[in-house]
Design an enzyme around this catalytic site. Structure first.
Site: not given
Length: 612
Positions: A253, A339, A367
């Protein structure tokens, strides 16, 4: 448009042009794309680190697969900038994430190459399963389906539901490209991260027999995610197998940009306008954000009470939990991009005698509504949800606006919802929420810098009176939720110039409706509610019902967001379009009061605006 400085990029009019380039030009093209992204994203803000890490991978994908005939879906969508460049949208980066400009995520309206508009993680494999089934039924076996997913998104439970289906269908080829950079925002945690590290270590026996092969996939990897040649070889091999395949690519990254590579926090995952040489804001020190102040207040409470614990879904820093994690590491839990698990885990913590604080973006809590309803509220458990970026968030667009939570949560029995009008009230309401032990609580925070404190003139039955006109007539009661209080106060000042008597009150705890609100509304000709959520089904709707049940004849006008997917754009502009600016609220009140509302004898007609 990229010109002389980026000659290869300037000629990149689409995937066909990329496939026509000789292999020895790809390294130069990758360098030009990185420089282009650094300059454009630093100038406008956006997701920088994730896209710098997928340059070679995206080049290889578009050289091996024929998009849009072959379907390439990205999970999550914030790693699609290079894809947008390759598919002819480099010039549009001049208006990246600006009103009416290029979206920061895949967008079907922008290009035929964008198949899904996702920025909620862990969904791409399910899309891919459905697409592959459709291709199979249509006998279109020559059209590949490729899902590019980060290792962080692989921690989401929905991924494993999809893998369970994909791996069981050897005749339905889907290519899962695992972009493994070891992190989402922060380093990826849990048993899966450990397993991927074993695979990256290259132990032959463990690579041949691993989690993916056990689920029915052919495993190819680990592959150097920054070698276009090696990536192309493995992707062509995966396509030729015509069965479910996982191509495990290893990337870095922030690749090629020193400030991102040296950023231990999140590799400059997302940036505002920053100096491209340093990766830091070129202006003075910003005001503290609501998120920062929440983190400070939570630390203060955690120091007072050892029963307070916190949960994050792979967003320790973005939700403000990092200070508590540093001070009380054993009481902060990062469960990955999960979640649903986070909410039910919090229920278990509450059953164990603790008070969990679940810090999550408002858009992501949607969610886990089932878990809030059936796992927390049904059991009347003391769990506090702190919803960051509630309401309009701005440049991230429709998938990130936290505008659905009020309407969805308003129907949860026993759930209390608060919105703080300023950061001083944030600490006050957070304390009240964590002291409530008879059911769940919610505290909403905006995506914004902290403003000035707004003191109350008085508190009445838990309601803060912020403004009361000196005029004898009480024409309008305005009830702003949370950070919309300044809008209501400004509108009240303007209305007084028209001779309109206004009261502005902060309900503090918006839902369930405070029993004192209907009688307060009955003393006015008109009640206006302002909320940074759907105007249908939220605070205003609940107050309207409460007033009807109490036989209060006063007209209620709920102001809020339309039931629509709102585009990306500056928060003030989007609020203004929704009628939530001071000018728009003033117009609404004047219009309502001059259209023949039932008046009492002591209410004179509305005069013209007084001149100064």
């Amino acid at each position: 448009m990229p010109g002389e400085r980026f000659p290869l990029l300037a000629g990149l009019t689409g995937p066909e042009a990329l496939r026509a380039l000789p292999e020895d030009a790809l390294a130069d093209l990758a360098g030009q794309i990185r420089t282009f992204l650094i300059e454009t994203v630093c100038a406008r803000g956006g997701h920088l680190g994730p896209n710098l890490g997928v340059v070679e991978l995206t080049l290889a994908l578009h050289r091996v697969f024929d998009s849009p005939r072959d379907t390439i879906v990205f999970d999550t969508g914030h790693q699609s900038y290079v894809h947008k460049v390759i598919t002819g949208r480099a010039a549009a980066f001049a208006r990246l994430r600006q009103d009416g400009g290029l979206s920061g995520y895949p967008c079907r309206a922008e290009s035929a190459h964008d198949h899904i508009e996702n920025s909620h993680a862990s969904t791409a494999l399910s899309y891919a399963d459905g697409l592959a089934r459709a291709r199979q039924l249509a006998s279109e076996r020559d059209r590949a389906v490729v899902a590019v997913i980060g290792d962080g998104a692989l921690t989401g439970g929905m991924v494993w539901e999809a893998l369970n289906n994909l791996g069981a269908a050897p005749d339905r080829p889907v290519i899962v490209v695992l972009n493994d950079n070891g992190r989402s925002y922060a380093p990826t945690t849990g048993a899966l991260a450990t397993h991927l590290n074993v695979l990256k270590a290259g132990d032959g026996a463990k690579v041949d027999q691993n989690l993916f092969t056990g689920l029915g996939f052919t495993y190819l990897g680990p592959v150097d995610g920054h070698s276009t040649a090696e990536l192309e070889t493995r992707l062509r091999q995966a396509r030729s197998l015509r069965r479910p395949v996982v191509v495990h690519t290893v990337t870095a990254k922030g690749r090629g940009y020193r400030p991102a590579e040296q950023d231990e926090a999140d590799c400059l995952h997302a940036v505002g306008v920053v100096d491209p040489d340093t990766g830091t804001a070129s202006t003075g020190a910003p005001k503290p954000s609501w998120t920062t102040i929440f983190g400070r207040e939570l630390c203060r409470l955690a120091a007072e009470r050892d029963d307070i614990v916190a949960i994050t879904a792979s967003m320790l820093r973005p939700t403000g939990l990092y200070p508590m994690a540093e001070r009380f590491p054993e009481r902060v839990f990062d469960v990955g991009i999960a979640e649903q698990h986070a909410v039910t885990c919090a229920a278990g913590l509450a059953m164990g005698g603790l008070h969990p604080v679940v810090a999550i973006y408002a858009t992501f809590l949607t969610r886990a509504i089932d878990q809030v309803l059936m796992d927390v509220a049904l059991h009347r458990l003391p769990v506090t949800f702190v919803l960051d970026r509630a309401g309009i968030t701005g440049p991230d667009g429709p998938s990130h606006h936290g505008m659905w939570d009020l309407a969805l949560l308003s129907s949860v029995p026993g759930l209390r919802i608060a919105g703080a009008r300023d950061t001083e009230r944030l600490g006050e309401l957070l304390r009240e929420a964590t002291e409530h032990d008879h059911g769940p609580t919610v505290l909403r925070l905006p995506k914004a810098s902290a403003g000035e404190a707004i003191p109350a003139l008085a508190r009445m039955d838990g309601i803060d009176i912020l403004h009361r006109s000196k005029a004898r007539a009480l024409d309008v009661l305005m009830l702003p939720l949370g950070p919309l209080a300044p809008v209501a106060l400004e509108a009240a000042g303007t209305l007084e110039e028209y001779g309109i008597g206004a009261t502005v009150a902060d309900p503090r705890w918006a839902l369930p409706i405070n029993p004192a609100l209907p009688p307060l509304g009955a003393r006015h000709r008109l009640v206006i509610t302002l909320e940074d959520g759907l105007r249908s089904g939220g605070f205003g709707t609940a107050l309207l019902q409460a007033c009807q049940e109490a036989a209060v004849p006063t007209r209620i006008i709920p102001l809020g967001l339309p039931t629509a997917f709102l585009p990306h754009g500056p928060r003030p502009l989007l609020l203004e379009r929704a009628g939530l600016s001071a000018e728009a609220v003033t117009h609404t009140v004047l219009t309502a009061l001059t259209r023949g509302l039932t008046t009492q004898a002591n209410h004179a007609p509305v005069p013209a605006r007084r001149t100064r």
